[in-house]
Design a protein around this motif. Structure first.
Motif, PDB file in Angstrom:
ATOM      1  N   TRP B 144       0.843  -1.195   0.000  1.00 25.37           N
ATOM      2  CA  TRP B 144       0.000   0.000   0.000  1.00 25.37           C
ATOM      3  C   TRP B 144       0.879   1.245   0.000  1.00 25.37           C
ATOM      4  N   TYR B 145       1.894   1.242   0.849  1.00 23.05           N
ATOM      5  CA  TYR B 145       2.810   2.370   0.916  1.00 23.05           C
ATOM      6  C   TYR B 145       3.451   2.608  -0.441  1.00 23.05           C
ATOM      7  N   GLN B 146       3.865   1.502  -1.049  1.00 26.75           N
ATOM      8  CA  GLN B 146       4.546   1.625  -2.324  1.00 26.75           C
ATOM      9  C   GLN B 146       3.638   2.275  -3.372  1.00 26.75           C
ATOM     10  N   SER B 147       2.396   1.792  -3.444  1.00 30.84           N
ATOM     11  CA  SER B 147       1.521   2.343  -4.482  1.00 30.84           C
ATOM     12  C   SER B 147       1.045   3.734  -4.084  1.00 30.84           C
ATOM     13  N   HIS B 148       0.871   3.957  -2.783  1.00 30.34           N
ATOM     14  CA  HIS B 148       0.392   5.257  -2.325  1.00 30.34           C
ATOM     15  C   HIS B 148       1.417   6.352  -2.606  1.00 30.34           C
ATOM     16  N   LEU B 149       2.680   6.044  -2.328  1.00 30.43           N
ATOM     17  CA  LEU B 149       3.714   7.046  -2.498  1.00 30.43           C
ATOM     18  C   LEU B 149       4.230   7.088  -3.932  1.00 30.43           C
ATOM     19  N   GLY B 150       3.822   6.125  -4.722  1.00 30.04           N
ATOM     20  CA  GLY B 150       4.279   6.103  -6.101  1.00 30.04           C
ATOM     21  C   GLY B 150       5.787   5.947  -6.149  1.00 30.04           C
ATOM     22  N   GLY B 151       6.418   6.678  -7.047  1.00 33.84           N
ATOM     23  CA  GLY B 151       7.862   6.532  -7.153  1.00 33.84           C
ATOM     24  C   GLY B 151       8.619   7.553  -6.338  1.00 33.84           C
ATOM     25  N   SER B 152       7.895   8.361  -5.543  1.00 34.57           N
ATOM     26  CA  SER B 152       8.577   9.480  -4.892  1.00 34.57           C
ATOM     27  C   SER B 152       9.629   9.012  -3.891  1.00 34.57           C
ATOM     28  N   VAL B 153       9.443   7.870  -3.319  1.00 35.39           N
ATOM     29  CA  VAL B 153      10.437   7.369  -2.372  1.00 35.39           C
ATOM     30  C   VAL B 153      10.393   5.854  -2.391  1.00 35.39           C
ATOM     31  N   LYS B 154      11.535   5.279  -2.069  1.00 36.28           N
ATOM     32  CA  LYS B 154      11.631   3.818  -2.075  1.00 36.28           C
ATOM     33  C   LYS B 154      11.042   3.273  -0.777  1.00 36.28           C
ATOM     34  N   VAL B 155      10.220   2.255  -0.874  1.00 38.76           N
ATOM     35  CA  VAL B 155       9.678   1.613   0.324  1.00 38.76           C
ATOM     36  C   VAL B 155      10.358   0.267   0.464  1.00 38.76           C
ATOM     37  N   MET B 156      10.911   0.006   1.622  1.00 29.66           N
ATOM     38  CA  MET B 156      11.669  -1.223   1.792  1.00 29.66           C
ATOM     39  C   MET B 156      11.144  -2.023   2.981  1.00 29.66           C
ATOM     40  N   LEU B 157      10.901  -3.277   2.732  1.00 28.32           N
ATOM     41  CA  LEU B 157      10.469  -4.183   3.804  1.00 28.32           C
ATOM     42  C   LEU B 157      11.713  -4.820   4.398  1.00 28.32           C
ATOM     43  N   ILE B 158      11.888  -4.685   5.703  1.00 30.22           N
ATOM     44  CA  ILE B 158      13.045  -5.276   6.360  1.00 30.22           C
ATOM     45  C   ILE B 158      12.569  -6.513   7.104  1.00 30.22           C
ATOM     46  N   THR B 159      13.037  -7.656   6.706  1.00 36.31           N
ATOM     47  CA  THR B 159      12.643  -8.874   7.400  1.00 36.31           C
ATOM     48  C   THR B 159      13.787  -9.870   7.356  1.00 36.31           C
ATOM     49  N   ASN B 160      13.889 -10.651   8.397  1.00 37.99           N
ATOM     50  CA  ASN B 160      14.894 -11.697   8.401  1.00 37.99           C
ATOM     51  C   ASN B 160      14.290 -13.053   8.059  1.00 37.99           C
ATOM     52  N   ASP B 161      12.994 -13.055   7.851  1.00 38.95           N
ATOM     53  CA  ASP B 161      12.302 -14.297   7.530  1.00 38.95           C
ATOM     54  C   ASP B 161      12.468 -14.580   6.034  1.00 38.95           C
ATOM     55  N   ARG B 162      13.131 -15.681   5.743  1.00 41.03           N
ATOM     56  CA  ARG B 162      13.475 -15.970   4.355  1.00 41.03           C
ATOM     57  C   ARG B 162      12.215 -16.067   3.497  1.00 41.03           C
ATOM     58  N   ASP B 163      11.233 -16.761   4.035  1.00 41.04           N
ATOM     59  CA  ASP B 163      10.005 -17.010   3.299  1.00 41.04           C
ATOM     60  C   ASP B 163       9.276 -15.699   2.985  1.00 41.04           C
ATOM     61  N   ASN B 164       9.189 -14.895   4.012  1.00 40.10           N
ATOM     62  CA  ASN B 164       8.506 -13.610   3.880  1.00 40.10           C
ATOM     63  C   ASN B 164       9.206 -12.747   2.846  1.00 40.10           C
TER      64      ASN B 164
END
Lengths: 276, 883
Positions: B144-164
């Motif tokens: 949602w963040y990614q589509s909401h903000l469009g290309g104006s800023v990079k959205v990054m998910l930080i996870t250590n879960d390989r599957d996720n």
């Protein structure tokens, strides 16, 4: 437990502290009654049926009424009210169905609140029976019953001064909260139930069984009154729309059916008892 | 105002019960990104316009990498409400830290209520575990963040879960592990804060630990939670909080309700990676393995042994004793103990924390800058060594550092953790003091006590300056109390308030809150008046000065006469209190004289109690009791009071055992009986009575604050003071409890409105609990500070002195040194050797040397030598030896 999330400011069910649950009203749900209504505040669902005005005749009834401290006189209509909770209304939290302290008290509260708005002197030697049944209880049953009774009385075409609406407010986590649900209600904080005559701006019911400092109490009560007014607006809006027989209903949550008999108090309508 | 949709959630709680709750979804939750134009202009915004990326973190990142998140280089983080909820359920301590980050205006951490948002709410899918559902919710929110903000800023998910991570990338999200993200920031120092994932445990090399061959399974696996729950239900396992013996880290106890007794756990392998304070599941060993171990002061296993420490002041401070009363007479064969012995099979709730200590000295690796592994040794001996990875080894050696624990796999002897921060150089006094404070995480202060004198009890009116709800008040509520550190103080309230405005000085007008009694010469109270007042003290005196004035019979000025009158009243009141059964307890408080230049201690002595102290104490007690009565009358459900629980028989057991071995019988049936038998406990030894009192004091728990609505009025009793009601009113400058009581009293007098939070019973209970917790920590920190200074003092001054034996154990005895208020072990023989050529009789608490008539019994005097030794580097300790 945190009833208001300190980080997001939302309550457990996602409302803000000053927001009410979703309202829904429907009239004419009991065909045999002279007036009836179903009223929902979130998951609290209440049905009300009104019989009357009809003649008071049975002497046993009169004596029974007199035992309750009500006067039967020839100048005013006699209002009776019976509140019940359906056995299935609470799921596991089963309460005694009839005749217990709580329902006797609520019956009395509803009756007195409704009496304040019904023009009883227009209907001498007659009686009006209001039956309210809680189908589903999720906090705020008292308020929902009063709102349902108002709708049902209107549906029955009984002349009233103004519509009575009721709403509760509580105080948890140092925040006044509007329209408590069961979870918030059972937190043990104060619970202020207010009933008002919406247009006349008069309070007909005020109940609280806890201690609150005066200034906090005023805030909480103010919030409850705001809630009552919002309910009144809702009822008036939805009935006006239906009353004028407008085709489109803007809000899908509004389900006031078309079998509405308008009472004399309705805005701009003097066609009491007339079927539209 | 009303929302569009309503959902129904079903949950099961305990019994099979269907709970239906509404769940409103809304469209007025905003993204919090500063330049976003789609969102409401008035909405709160925290995420910076020129952020390199907006980070969406998952639950495990918050739980494990909180130290990293607290580092100011990590900013522009979105915390989803689903993550916060999960963190709260799993670890409240971490939740409070993340909450502090979110509320901190200086940090750019934004809370996004994804569960309430119309577009990011996810419905449970059939057959989906709640973990998977939450992971999905996190991905949906990130998308949602990614589509909401469009290309104006990079959205990054930080996870250590390989599957996720894999799924996120498939869905077109940017996803990184913590390590790779931090690496991309290009700050090597930051990598130390990153917790190595558990799987990394295997790849880590054992630096020092060569005893077990590498990769050998050292501990048995913990049982899965489902097995533990069913085991607990059918009684195979027992649940309880593990408490490690402060004297011996290889022995621990688990208080179990299901057995009604404590289960003893011996050895690290039986403790099976449990830390002190963990809630564990324990399995009992077969009865034939319940060997009675003699109550050795220290166990054999490793290098550990007992420290000399400060004398405990109450049962709460006292170390746990392996009191084995049942040891059979002449037991040559190992007798079967009645105490159950068990081993840990699983850990229900971890109590991992940050610990303060230093690195174990080790040879420096050849190349610097690379990743090095080191062993961390905590100051708290109950904590095992912790392995850490660091890239800045040269900076950390010889420093006091803070380390947090991350994991403990079956393959490693020691838990692994990560470096959090450096406090300072080892041995540096400030560092050590901070270290000891840190150990108890407190903030504290100490106030120079002025004698506030006049015909009534005047207490500075702090509440006039500290208004409820202000930041000052909140900070004070957090700090809660004061600690007396040697030569140092950290104020609960700002200095101007503490030292000037709220301090009743001579000849200046000060606002005060007064309790005024009218009394007969027999100290009967005729009337009591509570009032706010303006007071101009005619003199501010120290206790010593006041005492000197009263003692000097030549002085007849009005002030001195007043003092004497007050003193005579106080004496009557004191007598009356004692008649009611108040205990005169004793503790060995020590006082340091500090060199003003070096801040090194010059002298230690027992704190002297003068009549003047007692006089003030008496009026303070009376004021506290009067105020307690007043506020309870007005606020029966929400008064803050203080109670002292009656000690149980078991708690007094050690005292009775000691006294009976010297032929003294104490009646402990009530506080009055105890007070009387303590008064009668006399012998030709002048110090005997005080010693008994000290022993009695430490059997009792400390008094605690509570909210009057929570308990029965019969439980309000204050055992030590024999008062049916008690509270704290007299020191609002240094105790928050008194501030609360001031407000209650003001409200009771209709002077001020009662702040709403005090109306709320549960909130007041929360305040009381916090105060108790802070109070205890404050005391522990101040004790630690005194211990530290004792050590510094004796470092240069080996001393011979007299000591009292307080307990006889199998290979030595514990002595108490009255002059310095410390307590410690004396070994009669080398470790592991049972008593050497001494014959120990634990039942009669006596040791004798066969063939001579030398014997020592409990409570007797011995001469000892005290000296600081350093058997292990950076762990100096005080050693006591018998002369």
């Amino acid at each position: 437990m945190e009833y208001v999330d300190p980080l997001t400011g939302f309550r457990v069910d996602g409302r803000r502290p000053n927001e009410m649950r979703q309202l829904k009203g429907e009239v004419g749900v009991v065909a045999r009654a002279d007036g009836s209504a179903l009223f929902e505040m979130g998951n609290t669902r209440v049905i009300a049926a009104v019989y009357g005005p009809r003649e008071v005749n049975s002497p046993t009834l009169i004596s029974a009424v007199q035992n309750k401290g009500q006067q039967v006189n020839s100048k005013e209509a006699l209002v009776r009210c019976e509140y019940r909770m359906a056995e299935f209304s609470t799921g596991d939290r089963r309460r005694k169905p009839k005749g217990d302290r709580r329902s006797t008290e609520i019956s009395l509260v509803i009756r007195q609140t409704m009496e304040a708005s019904i023009l009883t002197d227009l209907m001498p030697r007659s009686q009006i029976d209001i039956f309210v049944q809680v189908l589903q209880a999720d906090g705020g049953t008292r308020s929902a019953c009063i709102n349902a009774a108002t709708l049902a009385l209107a549906n029955a075409g009984i002349p009233m001064r103004d519509i009575v609406t009721s709403c509760s407010a509580g105080y948890l986590c140092s925040t006044p909260l509007l329209d408590l649900n069961y979870l918030e209600d059972s937190a043990g904080g104060p619970d202020v139930t207010v009933g008002i005559l919406a247009k006349m701006d008069k309070v007909t019911l005020l109940q609280m069984d806890a201690k609150l400092p005066m200034d906090t109490f005023e805030n909480v009560m103010g919030l409850a009154i705001e809630g009552c007014k919002a309910i009144a607006t809702y009822i008036r809006e939805s009935r006006k729309i239906n009353g004028l027989n407008m085709l489109k209903i803007a809000d899908p949550s509004v389900h006031v059916t078309h079998r509405v008999r308008l009472a004399g108090w309705m805005d701009g309508f003097q066609c009491s008892g007339q079927e539209i | 105002m009303l929302q569009s949709k309503s959902f129904v959630k079903k949950t099961k709680q305990g019994r099979i019960q269907k709970v239906v709750r509404e769940h409103y979804l809304r469209d007025d939750i905003y993204c919090g990104f500063v330049p976003c134009s789609a969102c409401d202009a008035a909405a709160e915004r925290k995420l910076h316009a020129d952020a390199a990326a907006i980070l969406v973190v998952d639950t495990n990142v918050v739980l494990h990498q909180i130290d990293l998140l607290e580092n100011p280089t990590i900013e522009d983080v979105v915390l989803l409400s689903v993550v916060l909820d999960e963190v709260k359920n799993k670890n409240l301590a971490v939740f409070n830290r993340i909450k502090a980050l979110c509320t901190n205006k200086a940090r750019r951490f934004y809370v996004f209520a994804n569960e309430q948002h119309r577009d990011t709410y996810v419905k449970d899918m059939v057959g989906e575990s709640s973990n998977d559902r939450n992971d999905r919710a996190i991905r949906v929110a990130a998308r949602w963040y990614q589509s909401h903000l469009g290309g104006s800023v990079k959205v990054m998910l930080i996870t250590n879960d390989r599957d996720n991570k894999k799924k996120a990338i498939e869905e077109g999200l940017n996803a990184e592990t913590v390590e790779s993200y931090v690496r991309s920031l290009g700050q090597p120092g930051l990598l130390d804060l990153v917790v190595v994932p558990t799987s990394g445990d295997v790849t880590m090399e054992d630096v020092e630990d060569h005893r077990p061959s590498k990769k050998k399974v050292i501990y048995s696996e913990h049982k899965p939670m489902s097995e533990i729950t069913s085991g607990l239900r059918c009684g195979i396992y027992h649940q309880g909080k593990l408490r490690v013996n402060r004297y011996n880290p290889f022995e621990a106890y688990v208080g179990s309700e299901s057995i009604g007794d404590e289960i003893v756990i011996r050895g690290r392998s039986n403790m099976n990676r449990a830390f002190d304070g963990d809630i564990v599941a324990v399995e009992l060993l077969p009865q034939d393995q319940w060997h009675e171990s003699k109550s050795f002061i220290a166990d054999d296993d490793e290098e550990e042994e007992e420290d000399v420490h400060l004398v405990p002041n109450s049962a709460d401070d006292a170390p746990r004793n392996t009191s084995s009363t049942q040891s059979t007479v002449g037991s040559s064969a190992p007798s079967v103990s009645s105490r159950p012995i068990g081993r840990v099979v699983g850990i229900i709730k971890r109590n991992w924390n940050s610990y303060c200590g230093s690195l174990q000295p080790m040879p420096m690796p050849a190349g610097s800058g690379g990743v090095a592994h080191a062993l961390f040794v905590s100051k708290d001996r109950r904590i095992p060594k912790i392995r850490i990875q660091t890239r800045q080894l040269e900076n950390l050696v010889n420093k006091r550092i803070v380390v947090a624990v991350d994991s403990w796999g079956v393959l490693s002897r020691y838990p692994s953790g990560h470096y959090v921060r450096t406090i300072g150089d080892i041995g540096d006094k400030e560092t050590e003091t901070e270290a000891s404070i840190l150990k108890f995480t407190v903030a504290s202060n100490a106030v120079t006590t002025y004698l506030k004198k006049l015909a009534c009890k005047n207490i500075a009116d702090v509440t006039n300056f500290v208004h409820p709800g202000t930041p000052l008040d909140e900070e004070a509520a957090q700090r809660g109390t004061s600690v007396y550190l040697v030569g140092q103080r950290i104020d609960m309230l700002p200095k101007p308030l503490t030292e000037d405005v709220c301090s009743l000085r001579a000849d200046v007008e000060r606002l005060a809150f007064s309790v005024i009694w009218e009394m007969t010469p027999d100290a009967d109270i005729i009337s009591t008046r509570y009032t706010k007042s303006v007071i101009k003290s005619c003199a501010a005196m120290s206790y010593v000065e006041a005492q000197a004035r009263m003692d000097d019979s030549r002085l007849v000025d009005p002030l001195t006469v007043d003092l004497r009158n007050l003193n005579s009243l106080a004496k009557i009141m004191r007598q009356r209190r004692c008649d009611r059964g108040a205990l005169t307890l004793a503790s060995a408080e020590v006082k340091f004289e500090i060199d003003s230049e070096t801040h090194d201690p010059l002298d230690i002595g027992i704190y002297q109690i003068r009549e003047a102290n007692q006089m003030i104490e008496e009026f303070m007690l009376a004021a506290n009791i009067s105020v307690a009565e007043k506020i309870l009358k007005h606020f029966p459900l929400c008064s803050l009071l203080r109670r002292h629980p009656t000690p149980t028989k078991e708690m007094l057991e050690p005292l009775l055992r000691t006294t009976s071995s010297v032929g003294l019988n104490l009646d402990v049936s009530s506080s009055k009986a105890l007070a009387e038998s303590l008064d009668n406990a006399k012998s030709n030894d002048p110090y005997f009575n005080k010693l008994i009192r000290i022993l009695a004091t430490r059997c009792m728990t400390q008094a605690v604050y509570f909210c009057s609505g929570d308990l029965n009025s019969s439980e309000y009793y204050h055992y030590g003071l024999a008062a049916s009601l008690y509270t704290h009113f007299t020191s609002p400058i240094r105790r928050y409890a008194d501030v609360v009581v001031h407000r209650l009293l003001a409200a009771a007098l209709d002077i001020a409105k009662l702040p709403p939070i005090f109306q709320d019973g549960p909130q007041l209970t929360g305040i009381a609990d916090n105060l108790n917790y802070r109070h205890r920590n404050a005391q522990m920190a101040s004790r630690a500070s005194v211990e530290l200074h004792t050590l510094i003092y004796f470092r240069t001054r080996p001393t011979d002195t007299e000591a009292r034996i307080v307990k006889v154990k199998a290979n030595g005895f514990i002595v108490f040194v009255p002059k310095f208020g410390i307590e410690g072990p004396i070994y009669l023989s080398p470790k592991g050797d049972k008593g050497g050529d001494w014959v120990v009789d634990e039942v009669h608490q006596r040791v004798t040397k066969p063939g001579s008539n030398i014997s020592h019994a409990v409570l007797q005097t011995v001469r000892i030598h005290m000296e600081v030794v350093e058997p292990q580097p950076h762990r100096p300790k005080l050693q006591l030896t018998l002369i």
